[in-house]
Write an enzyme that holds these catalytic residues in place. Structure first.
Site: not given
Length: 393
Positions: A142, A192
Site C-alpha cells: 500500500k 484522527e
C-alpha cells in the site's frame, strides 16, 4: 499556565481569542490556547524525545511552573520540528461541551480565490495508476498518495475566521492552528488521534478506509453501510490497525482492540475507526515509560498516511508526489513534563502564508484502487478546508 473553569463560554473564549502566531489546539477532552515562546525545542542529532525532555527541564529550572511543549512534527523525521514551551497558556474544557460552539461562524474575508491543483487531477490519477501497478507487481502492499491545492487571494488571509469555521463545523474533532515558521501557520481539523497518554493509560484511534458523505440522508446512510462492508476498505483498515498493535504491544502490559471497526463521521467524510486502548508496562530497574510524544514517534508514520512497507512507500511517495509534504501527515499536539499529552495526525489541513493557502489531501492506494475513485476521494477531503474559506474546486 492558567486553567479556565468549566463555565459556559470558557472554551469558545479561547477560540475567540486566537490570533496568528498563537497555538490553538482543541480535542474532545480539552481546549488550549498557547501564546508566546519561552523556549524552542532545538534541531539536532539527539533523539527528539531527549531534546524535548531537556527543553522541559530547562524551562522548569527557569521558573515555569508546569512546562509543556506544543506544536508540530513533520512527515519526514530528519526535518526540523516546530515545538516550543509557550510563554503563557490557558486551558478550558472541550469545545463540544460549550453550548456557544453552536453559534454560526462568519465567512472568512478574502477571495475571490484562485485555485491551482498540484498536480492536476488527471496527473494525480496517472500516479495512482502507476502505484497500483507497483502494488500488483509486489513492490509494496500500500502507498498513500497526496495532492495539493494552491489557493491565492487578493486580500490578506483571515486565519482566525478560518479556525472558527473549522472548529464550529466539527467541534468533536481535533482543531489546530500553530506557527510553522515566520509568517506561516499550519491549521486544520483532523479526525484522527494518533495517540494520547494519561499516566499509564494510552489510546490510539487509527482511521483508514473512507467514503464521501452526502447531503441526502438516505444516500449518506447507504454510503456508511457500504463502507462497513467494503472488502478493500476493511483490508486497508486492518493493515493500519495491525501496524499500531505491533508498535504498541512491546510497550504495554495490556492492550485491547475491538474485533470490528466502527464508523467516525466528520462534516464531509465517513471513516472506518478502531479505538485501541492499553496500559503501559511498568519498567524494570531504572527504565522509564515512553512519553506521549515518544509513543507518537513509535507509531509515525502509520500505513494510513504513508503505506507499507514503510520504506518502500516513502520511496514511491518521493518519486510520484511533485511537492514536499512538510507538516502534512506529520503530527501535531502537546506533551507535558510527566509525559502525558495528545498527538493527532496532521490531515484535513492547510499551510497559510501571506495571501496564499496550500491544502493537502491523500488517499490510500492498494491493488483494488481505481484512479478515478481515489481522485474523487481527495476532492471530498479537500471540502473540509474549502468550506472553511468559502472556496470551491
Amino acid at each position: 499556565m492558567r486553567a479556565d473553569d468549566g463555565t459556559v463560554g470558557a472554551a469558545t473564549a479561547l477560540l475567540d481569542a486566537y490570533r496568528p502566531g498563537d497555538t490553538f489546539f482543541a480535542s474532545p477532552f480539552r481546549t488550549l490556547l498557547a501564546r508566546g515562546v519561552h523556549a524552542r525545542v532545538p534541531h539536532g542529532a539527539a533523539p527528539l524525545g531527549d531534546r524535548v525532555a531537556q527543553t522541559l527541564r530547562a524551562a522548569r529550572e527557569e521558573g515555569q511552573a508546569a512546562p509543556f511543549v506544543v506544536g508540530a512534527v513533520p512527515f519526514t523525521s530528519t526535518e526540523p520540528v516546530e515545538l516550543a514551551v509557550p510563554g503563557t497558556a490557558r486551558w478550558a474544557p472541550p469545545l463540544c461541551q460549550d453550548p456557544l460552539i453552536a453559534l454560526p461562524a462568519q465567512t472568512p474575508s478574502g477571495g475571490p480565490w484562485r485555485v491551482r491543483p498540484v498536480p492536476e487531477p488527471a496527473v494525480y490519477a496517472e500516479s495512482v495508476g502507476e502505484a497500483v501497478r507497483r502494488v500488483e507487481r509486489g513492490d509494496l502492499d500500500k502507498v498513500v498518495l497526496a495532492r495539493t491545492l494552491e489557493l491565492s487571494s487578493p486580500a490578506d488571509l483571515d486565519t482566525p475566521a478560518m479556525v472558527q469555521r473549522l472548529a464550529r463545523r466539527d467541534p468533536r474533532g481535533y482543531t489546530f492552528a500553530t506557527p510553522t515558521g515566520p509568517g506561516r501557520t499550519l491549521l486544520g481539523a483532523s479526525p484522527e488521534l494518533l495517540v494520547s497518554r494519561r499516566g499509564r493509560h494510552i489510546v490510539a484511534n487509527p482511521l483508514a478506509g473512507s467514503a464521501q458523505r452526502s447531503p441526502d440522508v438516505a444516500e449518506d446512510v447507504r454510503a456508511a453501510a457500504a463502507l462497513l462492508e467494503s472488502a478493500k476498505d476493511l483490508h486497508e483498515h486492518a493493515v493500519v490497525v495491525q501496524a499500531v498493535l505491533e508498535a504498541l504491544d512491546p510497550l504495554c502490559s495490556e492492550l485491547s482492540v475491538p474485533p470490528q471497526p466502527t464508523l467516525v463521521r466528520t462534516a464531509t467524510m465517513w471513516h472506518l475507526s478502531t479505538t485501541v486502548a492499553g496500559e503501559l508496562a511498568v519498567p524494570d530497574g531504572h527504565g522509564r515509560q515512553p512519553t506521549s510524544l515518544e509513543l507518537a514517534l513509535a507509531l509515525h508514520p502509520t500505513p494510513a498516511v504513508c503505506g507499507t512497507p514503510t520504506g518502500r512507500a516513502r520511496g514511491l511517495i518521493g518519486e510520484l508526489e511533485p511537492f514536499d509534504r512538510g507538516f502534512f501527515t506529520g503530527v501535531v499536539g502537546w506533551a507535558d513534563e510527566s509525559g502525558d499529552g495528545e498527538w493527532v495526525v496532521t490531515i484535513r489541513c492547510a499551510e497559510a502564508e501571506g495571501r496564499s493557502l496550500r491544502l493537502y489531501a491523500g488517499a490510500g492506494v492498494v491493488s483494488a484502487s481505481v484512479p478515478e475513485s481515489e481522485t474523487e476521494e481527495t476532492a471530498a477531503k479537500f471540502r473540509t478546508f474549502l468550506d472553511a474559506v468559502g472556496a470551491e474546486l
